[in-house]
Design a protein around this motif. Structure first.
Motif, PDB file in Angstrom:
ATOM      1  N   ALA A 328       6.801  -6.236  -4.122  1.00  0.00           N
ATOM      2  CA  ALA A 328       7.472  -5.440  -5.151  1.00  0.00           C
ATOM      3  C   ALA A 328       7.916  -6.340  -6.294  1.00  0.00           C
ATOM      4  O   ALA A 328       8.232  -7.515  -6.094  1.00  0.00           O
ATOM      5  CB  ALA A 328       8.672  -4.718  -4.551  1.00  0.00           C
ATOM      6  N   HIS A 329       7.920  -5.783  -7.509  1.00  0.00           N
ATOM      7  CA  HIS A 329       8.381  -6.534  -8.674  1.00  0.00           C
ATOM      8  C   HIS A 329       9.895  -6.383  -8.799  1.00  0.00           C
ATOM      9  O   HIS A 329      10.499  -5.424  -8.291  1.00  0.00           O
ATOM     10  CB  HIS A 329       7.696  -6.021  -9.937  1.00  0.00           C
ATOM     11  CG  HIS A 329       7.919  -6.886 -11.130  1.00  0.00           C
ATOM     12  ND1 HIS A 329       8.785  -6.538 -12.144  1.00  0.00           N
ATOM     13  CD2 HIS A 329       7.413  -8.096 -11.469  1.00  0.00           C
ATOM     14  CE1 HIS A 329       8.792  -7.490 -13.056  1.00  0.00           C
ATOM     15  NE2 HIS A 329       7.962  -8.451 -12.673  1.00  0.00           N
ATOM     16  N   ALA A 330      10.522  -7.341  -9.465  1.00  0.00           N
ATOM     17  CA  ALA A 330      11.981  -7.325  -9.618  1.00  0.00           C
ATOM     18  C   ALA A 330      12.472  -6.060 -10.322  1.00  0.00           C
ATOM     19  O   ALA A 330      13.584  -5.583 -10.076  1.00  0.00           O
ATOM     20  CB  ALA A 330      12.436  -8.563 -10.378  1.00  0.00           C
ATOM     21  N   SER A 331      11.637  -5.486 -11.189  1.00  0.00           N
ATOM     22  CA  SER A 331      12.039  -4.280 -11.930  1.00  0.00           C
ATOM     23  C   SER A 331      11.927  -3.015 -11.096  1.00  0.00           C
ATOM     24  O   SER A 331      12.432  -1.956 -11.492  1.00  0.00           O
ATOM     25  CB  SER A 331      11.168  -4.129 -13.176  1.00  0.00           C
ATOM     26  OG  SER A 331       9.801  -3.924 -12.812  1.00  0.00           O
ATOM     27  N   ASN A 332      11.213  -3.105  -9.941  1.00  0.00           N
ATOM     28  CA  ASN A 332      10.978  -1.935  -9.083  1.00  0.00           C
ATOM     29  C   ASN A 332      10.361  -0.775  -9.859  1.00  0.00           C
ATOM     30  O   ASN A 332      10.777   0.389  -9.723  1.00  0.00           O
ATOM     31  CB  ASN A 332      12.285  -1.477  -8.406  1.00  0.00           C
ATOM     32  CG  ASN A 332      12.756  -2.445  -7.346  1.00  0.00           C
ATOM     33  OD1 ASN A 332      11.949  -2.967  -6.575  1.00  0.00           O
ATOM     34  ND2 ASN A 332      14.055  -2.713  -7.321  1.00  0.00           N
ATOM     35  N   TRP A 333       9.351  -1.077 -10.680  1.00  0.00           N
ATOM     36  CA  TRP A 333       8.723  -0.035 -11.482  1.00  0.00           C
ATOM     37  C   TRP A 333       7.957   0.960 -10.605  1.00  0.00           C
ATOM     38  O   TRP A 333       7.521   0.632  -9.502  1.00  0.00           O
ATOM     39  CB  TRP A 333       7.816  -0.631 -12.550  1.00  0.00           C
ATOM     40  CG  TRP A 333       6.648  -1.449 -12.037  1.00  0.00           C
ATOM     41  CD1 TRP A 333       6.631  -2.782 -11.803  1.00  0.00           C
ATOM     42  CD2 TRP A 333       5.335  -0.971 -11.734  1.00  0.00           C
ATOM     43  NE1 TRP A 333       5.398  -3.182 -11.353  1.00  0.00           N
ATOM     44  CE2 TRP A 333       4.579  -2.082 -11.316  1.00  0.00           C
ATOM     45  CE3 TRP A 333       4.715   0.267 -11.775  1.00  0.00           C
ATOM     46  CZ2 TRP A 333       3.237  -1.994 -10.940  1.00  0.00           C
ATOM     47  CZ3 TRP A 333       3.371   0.377 -11.400  1.00  0.00           C
ATOM     48  CH2 TRP A 333       2.655  -0.747 -10.993  1.00  0.00           C
ATOM     49  N   LYS A 334       7.819   2.175 -11.131  1.00  0.00           N
ATOM     50  CA  LYS A 334       7.135   3.238 -10.409  1.00  0.00           C
ATOM     51  C   LYS A 334       6.247   4.027 -11.364  1.00  0.00           C
ATOM     52  O   LYS A 334       6.434   3.996 -12.577  1.00  0.00           O
ATOM     53  CB  LYS A 334       8.143   4.189  -9.756  1.00  0.00           C
ATOM     54  CG  LYS A 334       9.014   3.562  -8.675  1.00  0.00           C
ATOM     55  CD  LYS A 334       9.948   4.602  -8.072  1.00  0.00           C
ATOM     56  CE  LYS A 334      10.809   3.981  -6.966  1.00  0.00           C
ATOM     57  NZ  LYS A 334      11.706   4.998  -6.346  1.00  0.00           N
ATOM     58  N   GLN A 335       5.301   4.733 -10.789  1.00  0.00           N
ATOM     59  CA  GLN A 335       4.465   5.658 -11.554  1.00  0.00           C
ATOM     60  C   GLN A 335       4.217   6.893 -10.692  1.00  0.00           C
ATOM     61  O   GLN A 335       3.736   6.775  -9.559  1.00  0.00           O
ATOM     62  CB  GLN A 335       3.129   5.000 -11.947  1.00  0.00           C
ATOM     63  CG  GLN A 335       2.311   5.829 -12.928  1.00  0.00           C
ATOM     64  CD  GLN A 335       1.023   5.138 -13.343  1.00  0.00           C
ATOM     65  OE1 GLN A 335       0.371   4.509 -12.531  1.00  0.00           O
ATOM     66  NE2 GLN A 335       0.662   5.261 -14.614  1.00  0.00           N
ATOM     67  N   ASP A 337       6.445   8.588  -9.198  1.00  0.00           N
ATOM     68  CA  ASP A 337       7.325   8.406  -8.039  1.00  0.00           C
ATOM     69  C   ASP A 337       6.711   7.538  -6.940  1.00  0.00           C
ATOM     70  O   ASP A 337       7.199   7.509  -5.806  1.00  0.00           O
ATOM     71  CB  ASP A 337       7.724   9.774  -7.428  1.00  0.00           C
ATOM     72  CG  ASP A 337       8.594  10.580  -8.382  1.00  0.00           C
ATOM     73  OD1 ASP A 337       9.380   9.951  -9.132  1.00  0.00           O
ATOM     74  OD2 ASP A 337       8.471  11.814  -8.387  1.00  0.00           O
ATOM     75  N   ARG A 338       5.624   6.853  -7.265  1.00  0.00           N
ATOM     76  CA  ARG A 338       5.003   5.952  -6.288  1.00  0.00           C
ATOM     77  C   ARG A 338       5.467   4.522  -6.581  1.00  0.00           C
ATOM     78  O   ARG A 338       5.492   4.100  -7.747  1.00  0.00           O
ATOM     79  CB  ARG A 338       3.482   6.022  -6.375  1.00  0.00           C
ATOM     80  CG  ARG A 338       2.897   7.380  -6.031  1.00  0.00           C
ATOM     81  CD  ARG A 338       1.411   7.417  -6.337  1.00  0.00           C
ATOM     82  NE  ARG A 338       0.672   6.491  -5.502  1.00  0.00           N
ATOM     83  CZ  ARG A 338      -0.579   6.107  -5.769  1.00  0.00           C
ATOM     84  NH1 ARG A 338      -1.205   6.543  -6.867  1.00  0.00           N
ATOM     85  NH2 ARG A 338      -1.200   5.279  -4.957  1.00  0.00           N
ATOM     86  N   PRO A 339       5.835   3.739  -5.568  1.00  0.00           N
ATOM     87  CA  PRO A 339       6.260   2.354  -5.799  1.00  0.00           C
ATOM     88  C   PRO A 339       5.155   1.545  -6.458  1.00  0.00           C
ATOM     89  O   PRO A 339       3.964   1.793  -6.247  1.00  0.00           O
ATOM     90  CB  PRO A 339       6.568   1.829  -4.393  1.00  0.00           C
ATOM     91  CG  PRO A 339       6.503   2.971  -3.485  1.00  0.00           C
ATOM     92  CD  PRO A 339       5.849   4.109  -4.164  1.00  0.00           C
TER      93      PRO A 339
END
Length: 553
Positions: A328-335, A337-339
């Protein structure tokens, strides 16, 4: 090739690459006939297990089951089955029984034999009272030291194949011995921890089947002779498991298998032609220096003509992605609602919403908590166990690996650090002008930036420092410098000296320049082409109104 997983692909590569093994034991030959034992004599009775000493990070040993000699199996050890297990994979297995008081130093026969074999199989208790493994430990120690010093990229698998009851006690003894001589061994993460890694060498402890009783947990490491090759092939493939490492093994295997065709291209009838060629160019360059490129082209042709990738590539990549680790990236980005790591794993084998964002599609599903540098974050997410993997891969594509440590030469594509200004530059001297030097010579350099729009260059300085540089096109008056160097009187090229910190340094009246890396020819040539365009710009006078109007259009 039809492997569906990375593990299958790695096993296939190992089978194609491995060609030789050596089995070393003090009871190979039938004393009556002097021939390899075909299985008609009994093996020796096992010796008492050594006392386990707990120390540092050494593996702990369970209490071994020591059977009375009357309770132990007298199953004969079948050398023929052992050799046959390798033969069915096309691997030649040599048998060697050393003298009773054999030496294991780097000048010994047994060391030279092990040094050249792909797989090494050793007994543990060579003519000893007790099972201390004194000579195997010395031999393994010297093989590890030689590998780290002479050929740091050499991969070696050693199997201790023994009739000793406790395998764990052997792992203890070997681990403690290597720790004592500061080799810094590591234990492979497995339930029993009977595999020791030291540098590029791995040692696995195995028991001979049928001779002694062992505790339940060690039975999975007890192997019949006919199954030994299969187990070692799997272990070797696990050591080198990966897509790129498997392709490297397949490439080297292809060169091995094409040796006859390569030698046919360089037969002795061409020697006179080569010597004539050398005589004709002796005033400008040395023909022997041209041979690496000539040979390299042939090796490259062999590899390019080899089918080294799976037939169903899409299926293989899809299956491989299921096992590839991402974080996982430090920003916890999603698209949607998927990690981010789930989106990335899918992106690795097929286009998805992330592809649309990277392609600049304004209608793409937005990324929540999108990092400022999305592509950089993807590279970071793919660097899991090795946090510098993204830098290492970038350097692999652009930087030439240095397999020798004796010297460094200054030439086209050399990257240096000016110790006075602490700035990096790349040498753009044409290759033909860097040799046959008889007097001080000016070398042109182009200064590299630490940031800016240009061609990226990722280099490693030392063991743990990565430097991100950029080749920035611009005015030669800003970026180009000339530095004079004196050539080596013997080789007539500019050579670096080694300082007290084991760094390679080119010395000049203008200061000291530390050698950092060597660009691959194509990357250096791209820079030279860009610089050539900057130097050949044409200045002229034209109607300013027309230039401004047409420039806007």
């Amino acid at each position: 090739m039809t492997p569906e997983s990375i593990a299958d692909f790695s096993l296939l590569a190992a089978k194609k690459y491995l060609q030789s093994a050596v089995f070393i034991d003090d009871n190979i030959y039938n004393q009556a006939t002097a021939n390899p034992d075909a299985g008609d004599i009994e093996i020796r009775q096992p010796k008492s297990v050594m006392k386990v000493v707990e120390k540092g990070g050494a593996p702990s040993a369970e209490k071994a089951v020591i059977l009375d000699s009357s309770e132990q199996s007298n199953r004969p050890f079948r050398t023929k089955d052992l050799v046959g297990s390798f033969a069915k994979h096309g691997i030649v297995c040599a048998l060697y029984q050393p003298e009773k008081d054999f030496q294991a130093d780097e000048n010994s026969t047994i060391f030279n034999l092990c040094q050249t074999a792909d797989l090494v199989i050793l007994d543990w208790d060579f003519n000893e009272v007790g099972v201390q493994g004194a000579r195997p430990k010395v031999l393994i120690e010297n093989l590890i030291k030689s590998g780290n010093r002479v050929a740091p990229h050499h991969v070696r698998l050693i199997a201790i194949y023994t009739n000793t009851p406790s395998l764990q006690s052997i792992a203890n003894s070997l681990f403690q011995h290597l720790e004592k001589i500061e080799i810094k061994p590591e234990l492979i993460n497995s339930p029993l921890r009977l595999q020791v890694q030291a540098g590029s060498t791995r040692v696995i402890i195995l028991g001979k089947a049928g001779g002694v009783g062992r505790i339940e947990s060690e039975k999975s490491f007890t192997v019949f002779e006919k199954d030994l090759a299969d187990l070692l092939l799997r272990e070797f493939s696990t050591m080198n498991q990966g897509i790129l490492s498997s392709c490297a093994l397949l490439g080297m295997a292809a060169v091995r298998q094409s040796s006859a065709r390569i030698l046919d291209k360089f037969h002795s009838d061409l020697d006179a032609q080569f010597l004539l060629h050398r005589a004709l160019i002796r005033d400008s360059e040395e023909a022997f220096d041209q041979l690496p490129e000539l040979l390299g082209d042939e090796f490259k042709a062999v590899i390019e003509d080899t089918e080294y990738r799976p037939y169903d590539l899409s299926r293989f990549v899809e299956m491989a992605c299921a096992g590839v680790k991402v974080k996982a990236h430090a920003s916890n980005w999603k698209q949607k609602d998927r990690p981010g790591e789930e989106v990335l794993r899918e992106f690795l084998h097929k286009p998805n919403g992330l592809s649309e964002v990277l392609n600049g599609n304004k209608k793409a599903e937005p990324i929540v908590n999108k990092p400022n540098n999305l592509v950089g974050s993807l590279a970071d997410m793919c660097s899991v166990a090795d946090t510098d993997a993204h830098c290492r891969f970038a350097a692999l594509l652009a930087i030439r690996t240095q397999y020798q440590t004796k010297h460094r030469d200054l030439g086209f594509g050399s990257i240096v650090l000016n110790r006075k200004s602490d700035k990096y530059s790349v040498c753009i001297m044409p290759p033909c002008d860097s040799i046959r030097l008889t007097a001080d010579t000016y070398f042109p350099f182009w200064e590299l930036g630490g940031s800016g729009k240009g061609h990226p260059i990722i280099v490693q300085c030392g063991d743990d420092k990565w430097v991100e540089l950029a080749f920035i096109p611009g005015k030669p008056s800003k970026y180009m410098r000339l530095v004079s160097f004196a050539p080596d009187r013997t080789r007539n090229i500019v050579m670096a000296t080694i300082d007290t910190n084991q760094r390679y340094v080119f010395k000049s009246q203008d200061g000291e320049f530390e050698w950092v890396a060597q660009l691959k020819p194509s990357h250096a040539q791209r820079m030279a082409n860009t610089i050539g365009q900057q130097l050949s710009r044409v200045g002229l006078t034209e109607a300013e109104w027309a230039r401004m109007v047409f420039a806007k259009e």
